[in-house]
Design a protein around this motif. Structure first.
Motif, PDB file in Angstrom:
ATOM      1  N   PHE A  50       0.824  -1.202   0.000  1.00 49.36           N
ATOM      2  CA  PHE A  50       0.000   0.000   0.000  1.00 49.36           C
ATOM      3  C   PHE A  50       0.865   1.262   0.000  1.00 49.36           C
ATOM      4  O   PHE A  50       1.832   1.366   0.747  1.00 49.36           O
ATOM      5  N   THR A  51       0.482   2.197  -0.842  1.00 56.19           N
ATOM      6  CA  THR A  51       1.139   3.503  -0.862  1.00 56.19           C
ATOM      7  C   THR A  51       0.343   4.522  -0.058  1.00 56.19           C
ATOM      8  O   THR A  51       0.905   5.512   0.417  1.00 56.19           O
ATOM      9  N   HIS A  52      -0.947   4.286   0.099  1.00 62.10           N
ATOM     10  CA  HIS A  52      -1.814   5.188   0.865  1.00 62.10           C
ATOM     11  C   HIS A  52      -2.845   4.354   1.622  1.00 62.10           C
ATOM     12  O   HIS A  52      -3.439   3.436   1.052  1.00 62.10           O
ATOM     13  N   ILE A  53      -3.041   4.687   2.895  1.00 60.97           N
ATOM     14  CA  ILE A  53      -4.074   4.032   3.701  1.00 60.97           C
ATOM     15  C   ILE A  53      -4.894   5.122   4.387  1.00 60.97           C
ATOM     16  O   ILE A  53      -4.361   5.906   5.178  1.00 60.97           O
ATOM     17  N   PHE A  54      -6.175   5.173   4.073  1.00 56.56           N
ATOM     18  CA  PHE A  54      -7.100   6.107   4.706  1.00 56.56           C
ATOM     19  C   PHE A  54      -8.039   5.314   5.614  1.00 56.56           C
ATOM     20  O   PHE A  54      -8.402   4.176   5.306  1.00 56.56           O
ATOM     21  N   SER A  55      -8.427   5.925   6.721  1.00 55.34           N
ATOM     22  CA  SER A  55      -9.366   5.239   7.610  1.00 55.34           C
ATOM     23  C   SER A  55     -10.311   6.239   8.244  1.00 55.34           C
ATOM     24  O   SER A  55     -10.035   7.445   8.292  1.00 55.34           O
ATOM     25  N   SER A  56     -11.403   5.719   8.746  1.00 62.82           N
ATOM     26  CA  SER A  56     -12.290   6.501   9.597  1.00 62.82           C
ATOM     27  C   SER A  56     -11.532   6.863  10.870  1.00 62.82           C
ATOM     28  O   SER A  56     -10.592   6.175  11.274  1.00 62.82           O
ATOM     29  N   THR A  57     -11.944   7.954  11.508  1.00 59.76           N
ATOM     30  CA  THR A  57     -11.322   8.330  12.778  1.00 59.76           C
ATOM     31  C   THR A  57     -11.772   7.435  13.929  1.00 59.76           C
ATOM     32  O   THR A  57     -11.137   7.430  14.981  1.00 59.76           O
ATOM     33  N   LEU A  58     -12.859   6.702  13.754  1.00 59.74           N
ATOM     34  CA  LEU A  58     -13.336   5.810  14.811  1.00 59.74           C
ATOM     35  C   LEU A  58     -12.348   4.660  14.976  1.00 59.74           C
ATOM     36  O   LEU A  58     -11.886   4.081  13.994  1.00 59.74           O
ATOM     37  N   LYS A  59     -12.046   4.307  16.218  1.00 55.48           N
ATOM     38  CA  LYS A  59     -10.904   3.427  16.468  1.00 55.48           C
ATOM     39  C   LYS A  59     -11.072   2.014  15.925  1.00 55.48           C
ATOM     40  O   LYS A  59     -10.071   1.350  15.640  1.00 55.48           O
ATOM     41  N   ARG A  60     -12.299   1.540  15.734  1.00 55.69           N
ATOM     42  CA  ARG A  60     -12.454   0.195  15.198  1.00 55.69           C
ATOM     43  C   ARG A  60     -11.932   0.113  13.761  1.00 55.69           C
ATOM     44  O   ARG A  60     -11.354  -0.899  13.361  1.00 55.69           O
ATOM     45  N   ALA A  61     -12.115   1.197  12.995  1.00 53.98           N
ATOM     46  CA  ALA A  61     -11.596   1.240  11.631  1.00 53.98           C
ATOM     47  C   ALA A  61     -10.118   1.609  11.630  1.00 53.98           C
ATOM     48  O   ALA A  61      -9.323   1.030  10.885  1.00 53.98           O
ATOM     49  N   HIS A  62      -9.751   2.566  12.461  1.00 53.01           N
ATOM     50  CA  HIS A  62      -8.351   3.006  12.498  1.00 53.01           C
ATOM     51  C   HIS A  62      -7.436   1.876  12.959  1.00 53.01           C
ATOM     52  O   HIS A  62      -6.328   1.701  12.426  1.00 53.01           O
ATOM     53  N   LYS A  63      -7.880   1.085  13.942  1.00 48.68           N
ATOM     54  CA  LYS A  63      -7.065  -0.027  14.423  1.00 48.68           C
ATOM     55  C   LYS A  63      -6.925  -1.095  13.338  1.00 48.68           C
ATOM     56  O   LYS A  63      -5.833  -1.662  13.143  1.00 48.68           O
ATOM     57  N   THR A  64      -7.996  -1.383  12.634  1.00 51.08           N
ATOM     58  CA  THR A  64      -7.932  -2.350  11.527  1.00 51.08           C
ATOM     59  C   THR A  64      -6.952  -1.861  10.468  1.00 51.08           C
ATOM     60  O   THR A  64      -6.141  -2.642   9.946  1.00 51.08           O
ATOM     61  N   ALA A  65      -7.016  -0.568  10.149  1.00 47.56           N
ATOM     62  CA  ALA A  65      -6.094   0.001   9.160  1.00 47.56           C
ATOM     63  C   ALA A  65      -4.653  -0.098   9.638  1.00 47.56           C
ATOM     64  O   ALA A  65      -3.740  -0.387   8.863  1.00 47.56           O
ATOM     65  N   GLN A  66      -4.441   0.121  10.937  1.00 45.05           N
ATOM     66  CA  GLN A  66      -3.086   0.065  11.481  1.00 45.05           C
ATOM     67  C   GLN A  66      -2.536  -1.360  11.431  1.00 45.05           C
ATOM     68  O   GLN A  66      -1.336  -1.572  11.189  1.00 45.05           O
ATOM     69  N   LEU A  67      -3.390  -2.352  11.639  1.00 45.09           N
ATOM     70  CA  LEU A  67      -2.957  -3.748  11.542  1.00 45.09           C
ATOM     71  C   LEU A  67      -2.510  -4.067  10.111  1.00 45.09           C
ATOM     72  O   LEU A  67      -1.551  -4.810   9.898  1.00 45.09           O
ATOM     73  N   ILE A  68      -3.194  -3.496   9.138  1.00 48.11           N
ATOM     74  CA  ILE A  68      -2.809  -3.682   7.737  1.00 48.11           C
ATOM     75  C   ILE A  68      -1.458  -3.028   7.477  1.00 48.11           C
ATOM     76  O   ILE A  68      -0.575  -3.606   6.839  1.00 48.11           O
ATOM     77  N   ALA A  69      -1.297  -1.798   7.973  1.00 53.40           N
ATOM     78  CA  ALA A  69      -0.042  -1.067   7.769  1.00 53.40           C
ATOM     79  C   ALA A  69       1.124  -1.783   8.444  1.00 53.40           C
ATOM     80  O   ALA A  69       2.218  -1.886   7.878  1.00 53.40           O
ATOM     81  N   ASP A  70       0.910  -2.283   9.660  1.00 51.53           N
ATOM     82  CA  ASP A  70       1.985  -2.942  10.416  1.00 51.53           C
ATOM     83  C   ASP A  70       2.451  -4.233   9.761  1.00 51.53           C
ATOM     84  O   ASP A  70       3.578  -4.681   9.984  1.00 51.53           O
TER      85      ASP A  70
END
Length: 345
Positions: A50-70
């Motif tokens: 991924f070159t760009h990852i956007f997420s909702s500010t709500l933590k359930r989406a942001h945490k899922t996005a962070q798991l993808i990034a990590d």
């Protein structure tokens, strides 16, 4: 070329409880955390960078996005150094706001004609001035259009020849459904096709209707490429700023359409994103370089490669005795980490 993934977050505590979450910051369950971890590993194992990852500010989406990034792997196999992809949280991507219904069971709205329900949850205009209604379809459409214009269209306009831009949008079931329908309106007619090896649906799908609900961590994958010489449209399309509130009635998921605990999230009341910077210097139409009567992504060809894909969840089982459905605690130690520590000691 641009690869776009629209991804729903992992399972939450409110999903399990079957209550409307909306803007409530419902936590991932342990099972939801494992779903997000599986998804991140699935992308990494298939060399999706991924070159760009956007997420909702709500933590359930942001945490899922962070798991993808990590989970992203090094660009250069000869080194272990990973170029971190930052997750960009946006209020525009929050789920539909359920107002006074948030935290309430799904049956509250489903049986809203009952007298006892009307009394406990008054309708707008009643003596209870504290009642907050559900966010309108027009508001969600406006938020989706703003995200598409300010972020997705801008990325398309900046794409270099032979450059691959890979984008993840991690959000919530209903706003993702609205986002897809609004995005579809910005593409040339007859420029969208289904891949022969389409992943996900077992039955034929139609682009003119909703493609289906998003399961927890289910994703829609689109491959987009710019035509060297786009053909002129024979028929102009509706301007992207026009919102017909009736067009969404048959397109949005219903309360009972979401697998693994219907989606129950919600977005900001404001149609604009308080988390974003000021509007861009150029309008979306100017960035796209298309006449106002053209869709913003005139000249792009899109292939749908996956619809609500859940292949990454194959073999994943919920931990028993209620552990899987419990709120995920970041401070919890796994059995593996315990034994690793013991071995070092």
């Amino acid at each position: 070329m641009i690869r776009l993934f629209l991804i729903r977050h992992g399972e939450t505590v409110d999903n399990v409880a079957q209550v409307y979450a909306g803007r409530r910051d419902s936590d991932l369950t342990n099972h939801g955390f494992h779903q997000g971890t599986r998804l991140g590993q699935w992308f990494a194992n298939r060399n999706v960078k991924f070159t760009h990852i956007f997420s909702s500010t709500l933590k359930r989406a942001h945490k899922t996005a962070q798991l993808i990034a990590d989970a992203q792997k090094p660009s250069d196999p000869s080194t272990t150094e990973v170029t971190k992809v930052e997750v960009t949280p946006l209020g525009l991507l929050q789920e539909q706001d359920y107002g006074s219904y948030e935290g309430q069971p799904f049956s509250v709205r489903r049986f809203s004609d009952r007298q006892d329900v009307r009394e406990s949850h008054p309708t707008p205009g009643s003596e209870n001035s504290g009642f907050v209604d559900v966010e309108s379809k027009e508001s969600m459409a406006q938020r989706a259009d703003e995200f598409i214009g300010d972020y997705l269209v801008s990325l398309c306009a900046s794409a270099e020849v032979d450059q691959e831009i890979v984008v993840a949008v991690v959000a919530h079931g209903i706003i993702l459904s609205v986002l897809w329908k609004r995005f579809l309106q910005q593409l040339d007619r007859n420029s969208v096709s289904l891949a022969q090896d389409l992943q996900g649906p077992k039955a034929p799908v139609s682009l003119e209707h909703h493609l289906g609900a998003f399961s927890n961590t289910g994703f829609l994958e689109l491959d987009m490429s710019k035509n060297p010489k786009p053909t002129r449209l024979l028929e102009t399309t509706t301007k992207h700023t026009a919102v017909d509130p009736n067009q969404f009635d048959a397109l949005l998921p219903t309360e009972g359409s979401f697998p693994a605990g219907k989606d129950d999230e919600a977005p900001a009341k404001e149609p604009h994103n308080s988390d974003c910077s000021e509007s861009k210097n150029a309008t979306s139409q100017e960035i796209a370089g298309a006449p106002p009567s053209y869709p913003m992504l005139h000249g792009w060809t899109t292939e749908i490669r996956a619809i609500n894909c859940k292949d990454h969840l194959n073999g994943l089982k919920r931990t028993g005795r209620g552990v899987g459905s419990a709120r995920h605690d970041e401070t919890q130690k796994t059995m593996d980490s315990f034994f690793k520590r013991q071995k070092r000691e």
